[in-house]
Design an enzyme around this catalytic site. Structure first.
Site, PDB file in Angstrom:
ATOM      1  CG  ASP A 141     -18.666 -36.880  23.201  1.00  0.00           C
ATOM      2  OD1 ASP A 141     -18.495 -37.918  22.540  1.00  0.00           O
ATOM      3  OD2 ASP A 141     -18.765 -35.755  22.684  1.00  0.00           O
ATOM      4  N   GLY A 188     -14.970 -40.949  20.609  1.00  0.00           N
ATOM      5  CA  GLY A 188     -14.385 -40.384  21.822  1.00  0.00           C
ATOM      6  C   GLY A 188     -13.115 -39.643  21.476  1.00  0.00           C
ATOM      7  NE  ARG A 189     -11.933 -36.639  16.514  1.00  0.00           N
ATOM      8  CZ  ARG A 189     -11.156 -36.680  15.415  1.00  0.00           C
ATOM      9  NH1 ARG A 189     -10.371 -35.679  15.108  1.00  0.00           N
ATOM     10  NH2 ARG A 189     -11.162 -37.717  14.620  1.00  0.00           N
ATOM     11  CG  LEU A 295     -23.877 -48.903  11.978  1.00  0.00           C
ATOM     12  CD1 LEU A 295     -23.631 -47.846  10.933  1.00  0.00           C
ATOM     13  CD2 LEU A 295     -23.270 -50.226  11.557  1.00  0.00           C
ATOM     14  NE  ARG A 297     -24.242 -39.553  16.194  1.00  0.00           N
ATOM     15  CZ  ARG A 297     -23.774 -38.391  15.777  1.00  0.00           C
ATOM     16  NH1 ARG A 297     -22.711 -37.877  16.341  1.00  0.00           N
ATOM     17  NH2 ARG A 297     -24.367 -37.717  14.818  1.00  0.00           N
TER      18      ARG A 297
END
Lengths: 418, 418
Positions: A141, A188-189, A295, A297
């Site tokens: 992140d 990426g929340r 996939l 990360r």
């Protein structure tokens, strides 16, 4: 450092290079004659006294960690509560440390882990046992403060930029009679770091990606559709990168804003199909969408060398700091220059890092909110530089290692955690 | 061969290595002093007299095609009707060939293209113009008959096997407190070749992938859920590979069997989210799903060397066959041995290939229908062997080429096609 052993634990979502950090820790400790235990499944293993003796592992296998994705000792999502709320867990940790003569605890993770590491670094004294705690940075992140970047992020960034470039070549060559809009959803929340990295795939308005949707901006349907249409008419096709964290004006995730699964529940995951449906309904273009999910990360085969090197370096530095007797610190990456990218490792106080979140600067997003700026490129570009491919077997597959993970005999009563 | 120029056209869905075939064609023709034109956007360019003069392209750029994904001259989905239905199109093709002294037509594609190539190979005589036509194999679907495999397939196969291995390492390390079921959806609407290749990621019942859902088998919900549950209980997690072509007992695609988008339409694409919803509803496990879509067929960065070599070889052979004056043939790959994998190129009659479809043999699927057999491994394993990475720039991105694509001056009236 204090005598005794070192305990290493992996925490939170794993990455393509967290095991490179483990290799840095173990190889450096071996050089110094320090014995390393690892906790199985992160902090849970520490609480349960489920420890692994890494000295039972062959040198070649530890070296192979440097190119193996996933978490070799297991990780977990489990946040220790505050000392006031759950003193028993902290006391148990100290009990385990004492029973195995563990004098240094290395906690390898993101924001929550930095907070836990800081708490552990402070309890030894009050509980009468001398233990140092060092946080080791890891998170795709890229949201830890102080450090220039977080090990794990550069490799996701590279995977994303390369994938966007490749898929866009595919779409471009077929656009006249086939797909005109291609949408790829990235992780990426809370922050658009990974989405921004996709922007490295191209330069200028006509190269893909043409539109990036950041979680920092509220989704503007009218502006989005207008830009898709203008791009298709000008370039022939349009590549859209959407962050999983993009929200509607109502404040709900785009991913949950319409689709119902067969059981009538809001379908979780999938801002891309929502956008695809919108494009079809309002513009009538043929579309495709991709959602690489894990996939992105775990793609160690496409790791950034810069990232893999930094991941190793923070592990190495953590042991060196421990040997110097440092407590409550984290090895962070300090950028010395952009071009060529030069960096060094320094010790930063955990207190400055825990419970803070690095936001993406506003000046990284272009004025219309759909692209990245020169400032963003200057920051991001070095992080995807260099290749560090794993060795491949004659079978055509990367030679990833699975450790033996020999348990350390237990000395204490059982403890329920998790 | 007949005097004159050679026209090369790319057809249908592109791949990570179709440009390697183009490089094989152009480099071999240059060696022989044959001039190569390319049709822009496939057969549409041939009909519209929208031709590209490849002799204007630098040698280094043609060489770079060998490692560049997508279709360098553009491709299209456009099937010529039969001679009876649309004689005007065939007459136009001959008119364009005649105007530019094109005496060989190389059509690089899958099943439909083989059919078109065969038709074109037969019309020259009846329309009074001497032109040879050679089909050149390309399809990630691996469904052309006669040839051992189809250029493009081996690289998707490698991408899929590597991705499944990497993502499964990620899932395995987090399974106790996070995702227990990971579902990845792969291409293959009619045949399970790509799904089967995912099986190369692991060996035995406990290594991922644990379940493969082939389009050849009707989806059996009860058996599927039972196997997911048993796998999670035994291994700790379960990786599922699902082909986009899997159908319900009712004969509809699983991908269309429930989810409605925000506009109330059946959501297209996405067998994976349907399965994920099922797993959540019936078993309560936490899940993640991935849908790599175009990423799988454009991932030149992870191409199989075997595949890239074969793609180049069929292009080279096509020109050699043309120089020998062959007509109505396709260069096919003949397997000489499994281990080590040895192969050669031969000319096969297009008539034997057009309008046939290679099905996956029944003995490639295990008894319970959820895995692959030793026979499947024997066939598939060589196809993903070897690495052929592209060169990377100092920016950390693959150096893919974009050609100048200099148009050939038009000589004829316009013709409406597409």
């Amino acid at each position: 450092m204090a005598q005794g052993k070192l305990l290493y634990a992996q925490s939170g979502g794993v990455s393509a290079v967290i095991n490179a950090t483990a290799a840095g820790v173990i190889e450096t400790a071996r050089d110094k004659g320090i014995k390393v235990y690892a906790a199985r499944n992160g902090i849970l293993g520490a609480l349960r006294e489920d420890l692994i003796d890494t000295s039972k592992e062959a040198k070649a296998n530890i070296a192979a960690l440097r190119h193996t994705p996933g978490g070799a000792f297991g990780s977990c999502r489990y946040k220790l509560k505050s000392l006031e709320e759950n003193r028993a867990e902290y006391e148990r940790l100290i009990e385990v440390f004492r029973a195995h003569d563990i004098r240094t605890f290395l906690y390898n993770g993101g924001n929550d882990s930095a907070d836990t590491a800081y708490k552990v670094s402070q309890i030894g004294h009050s509980l009468g046992y001398d233990v140092n705690c060092i946080g080791v940075p890891k998170t795709i992140d890229n949201d830890l403060v102080v450090t220039d970047t977080c090990p794990g992020f550069g490799s996701v960034a590279k995977y994303t930029a390369v994938s966007v470039r490749e898929a866009s070549l595919d779409v471009a060559s077929m656009a006249e009679t086939s797909t005109k809009v291609f949408i790829i959803e990235v992780m990426g929340r809370h922050a658009g770091w990974i989405a921004a990295a996709a922007g490295l795939a191209g330069q200028g308005a006509d190269q893909a990606p043409h539109i990036i949707l950041f979680p920092e901006n509220v989704f503007d349907e009218t502006a989005f559709l207008a830009k898709v249409k203008a791009t298709v008419e000008r370039v022939g096709y349009c590549t859209v990168v959407v962050s999983e964290g993009v929200k509607n004006p109502e404040g709900t995730f785009l991913a949950e804003s319409g689709a119902r699964d067969a059981f009538g529940h809001a379908q979780l995951g999938g801002a891309a199909p929502i956008l695809a449906a919108l494009v079809r309904e309002k513009l009538g273009y043929k579309y495709h969408w991709a959602l690489p999910d894990y996939l992105q990360r775990s793609a160690r085969h496409l790791a950034s060398k810069t990232d893999a090197d930094q991941a190793y370096a923070v592990g190495k530095a953590a042991v060196e700091f421990a040997a110097e007797g440092l407590n409550a610190v984290m090895p962070v990456i300090v950028r010395l220059s952009d071009e060529p990218y030069k960096w060094k490792i320094e010790a930063a106080p955990l207190q400055k890092i825990a419970n803070h979140e690095k936001k993406m600067p506003k000046n990284f997003m272009s004025k219309d909110g759909f692209g990245i700026t020169a400032a963003a490129r200057r920051y991001l570009a070095p992080l995807i530089q260099g290749e560090a491919p794993p060795p491949y077997g004659t079978d055509g597959l990367p030679m990833y290692v699975t450790l033996r993970n020999t348990p350390v005999p237990k000395k204490l009563r059982a403890f329920k955690a998790g």
